[in-house]
Design a protein around this motif. Structure first.
Motif, PDB file in Angstrom:
ATOM      1  N   GLY A  79      44.343  43.268  48.700  1.00  0.00           N
ATOM      2  CA  GLY A  79      42.892  43.315  48.695  1.00  0.00           C
ATOM      3  C   GLY A  79      42.381  44.740  48.751  1.00  0.00           C
ATOM      4  N   LYS A  80      41.255  44.931  49.407  1.00  0.00           N
ATOM      5  CA  LYS A  80      40.614  46.231  49.478  1.00  0.00           C
ATOM      6  C   LYS A  80      40.768  46.913  50.834  1.00  0.00           C
ATOM      7  CE  LYS A  80      37.002  44.840  46.197  1.00  0.00           C
ATOM      8  NZ  LYS A  80      35.539  44.676  45.985  1.00  0.00           N
ATOM      9  N   GLN A 100      47.035  37.258  49.957  1.00  0.00           N
ATOM     10  CA  GLN A 100      45.789  37.671  49.341  1.00  0.00           C
ATOM     11  C   GLN A 100      44.664  37.537  50.354  1.00  0.00           C
ATOM     12  OE1 GLN A 100      45.055  33.456  47.026  1.00  0.00           O
ATOM     13  NE2 GLN A 100      44.081  35.234  46.187  1.00  0.00           N
ATOM     14  N   GLU A 101      43.518  38.126  50.035  1.00  0.00           N
ATOM     15  CA  GLU A 101      42.362  37.970  50.890  1.00  0.00           C
ATOM     16  C   GLU A 101      41.950  36.501  50.896  1.00  0.00           C
ATOM     17  OE1 GLU A 101      39.954  42.124  50.745  1.00  0.00           O
ATOM     18  OE2 GLU A 101      39.867  40.925  48.930  1.00  0.00           O
ATOM     19  N   SER A 157      39.237  35.318  48.481  1.00  0.00           N
ATOM     20  CA  SER A 157      39.389  35.706  47.083  1.00  0.00           C
ATOM     21  C   SER A 157      39.802  34.496  46.259  1.00  0.00           C
ATOM     22  CB  SER A 157      40.445  36.805  46.943  1.00  0.00           C
ATOM     23  OG  SER A 157      40.707  37.086  45.585  1.00  0.00           O
ATOM     24  N   ASN A 210      40.515  34.973  42.952  1.00  0.00           N
ATOM     25  CA  ASN A 210      41.118  35.600  41.785  1.00  0.00           C
ATOM     26  C   ASN A 210      42.627  35.683  42.002  1.00  0.00           C
ATOM     27  OD1 ASN A 210      41.851  37.076  39.571  1.00  0.00           O
ATOM     28  ND2 ASN A 210      40.737  38.934  40.140  1.00  0.00           N
ATOM     29  N   LYS A 250      44.769  37.200  40.393  1.00  0.00           N
ATOM     30  CA  LYS A 250      45.310  38.529  40.122  1.00  0.00           C
ATOM     31  C   LYS A 250      45.254  39.426  41.349  1.00  0.00           C
ATOM     32  CE  LYS A 250      44.174  38.483  35.177  1.00  0.00           C
ATOM     33  NZ  LYS A 250      43.451  39.168  34.088  1.00  0.00           N
ATOM     34  N   SER A 251      44.556  39.011  42.390  1.00  0.00           N
ATOM     35  CA  SER A 251      44.484  39.821  43.605  1.00  0.00           C
ATOM     36  C   SER A 251      45.659  39.538  44.540  1.00  0.00           C
ATOM     37  CB  SER A 251      43.161  39.529  44.339  1.00  0.00           C
ATOM     38  OG  SER A 251      43.143  38.197  44.826  1.00  0.00           O
ATOM     39  N   ARG A 252      46.549  38.659  44.167  1.00  0.00           N
ATOM     40  CA  ARG A 252      47.685  38.313  45.015  1.00  0.00           C
ATOM     41  C   ARG A 252      48.788  39.374  44.921  1.00  0.00           C
ATOM     42  NH1 ARG A 252      48.091  32.046  42.863  1.00  0.00           N
ATOM     43  NH2 ARG A 252      46.111  31.306  43.800  1.00  0.00           N
TER      44      ARG A 252
END
Length: 319
Positions: A192-193, A303-304, A307, A309, A311-313
């Motif tokens: 994540g961010k 992942q978050e 989320s 998405n 693709k964020s994993r």
């Protein structure tokens, strides 16, 4: 209502726990005191219309407030329409019930009904406005010419041949941490961010360890997989891993199993991790209940939690 009453010399069970069928106490606990009553009769809570009216009114007010915030946002205004309708209906019901019970909750109930009606009306107006704008844009696009008359009249006279795709073009290499190229165990990676995380260890068959950790842990439907995770919060505010992150086991049966499939009490549970400031780190465990035949060769991604998405994993391999 009957509730279980554990003897004073036995471990104290969680609130509301009831012995399952066939359950036997640990002999090491010793015998219960003579005459101990294992079951107690507790009277049911009395019916309180006033408390129910408060709950209904509060729920209506919350739904109305959310609808009021969302009704001007495209797509979400449809949700606001439903929330406004539900709030208005619940507010009216609260007013009627309060009047019948002789204790009308007029203030909050009237506010919930009014705000819900405003959210409903606003959502109807914005849905209609956005729909009209979309139709006008579509009509304008359909009316726009796609080229000159000469070009459309003689498409076959073009002297520029179409370029065939190159047979030697190779597909791009998968990124490290993706599902097709997961990180090795112990590799720290961005999730994540606001987090860096690493899957530092995996115990494929941890059923005996998990059950032995707490007498109230139930046996798994398959087998417990125990995963060790290390995280570092890199955001600018504060982070809570059990709220922010979602570890998931991907079995070889092409199904996903998250920590909610386990539900057992662990020694180093993520629930014990405190809130982290920037640079704060923590180590904890999560477990998943995975079918026996789907464990070997599986993967884990983090992942978050909010989320949607894929693709964020970030993936880790378990081989």
């Amino acid at each position: 209502m009957r509730i279980y009453n554990s003897p004073p010399n036995w471990p104290t069970p969680p609130p509301g726990w009831q012995p399952p069928a066939g359950w036997q106490p640990n002999p090491a606990w010793g015998p219960a005191p003579t005459g101990h009553q294992f079951w107690l009769d507790v009277p049911d809570a009395p019916h309180n219309p006033q408390e129910q009216g408060k709950a209904l009114t509060t729920t209506a007010f919350v739904l109305a407030a959310i609808g009021l915030v969302l009704f001007w946002i495209p797509v979400l205004n449809i949700l606001a329409l439903l929330l406004g309708l539900a709030a208005a209906v619940m507010g009216v019901i609260a007013l009627v019930n309060g009047k019948k019970n002789g204790r009308p909750l007029t203030g909050l109930a009237i506010a919930a009904t009014a705000i819900g009606a405003v959210a409903l009306l606003g959502a109807v107006v914005t849905v209609a406005a956005y729909s009209s704008g979309s139709r006008a844009t579509a009509v304008a696009k359909d009316a726009t010419p796609t080229g000159s008359p000469e070009a459309s009249a003689s498409p076959a006279t073009s002297s520029v041949p179409s370029k065939a795709p190159s047979p030697s073009a190779a597909a791009p290499d998968p990124e490290p941490g993706s599902a097709s190229q997961p990180h090795p165990l112990g590799t720290s990676a961005v999730v994540g961010k606001e987090y860096r995380a690493a899957v530092t260890g995996v115990k494929f068959n941890a059923t005996d360890e998990v059950i032995a950790n707490n007498m109230f842990n139930d046996p798994p439907k398959g087998q417990y997989v125990l995963v060790d995770i290390a995280v570092t919060y890199a955001g600018t505010e504060e982070g809570t891993p059990w709220i922010d992150l979602s570890p998931t086991f991907v079995g070889t049966d092409a199904r996903q199993y998250d920590a909610s499939s386990c539900g057992a009490s662990l020694t180093s549970s993520v629930m014990q991790v405190p809130t982290l400031e920037q640079g704060g780190s923590a180590n904890y465990q999560v477990c998943m209940d995975v079918p026996v035949g789907a464990v070997e060769g599986g993967k884990i991604f983090i992942q978050e939690r909010l989320s949607f998405n894929s693709k964020s994993r970030t993936y880790w391999g378990l081989k």
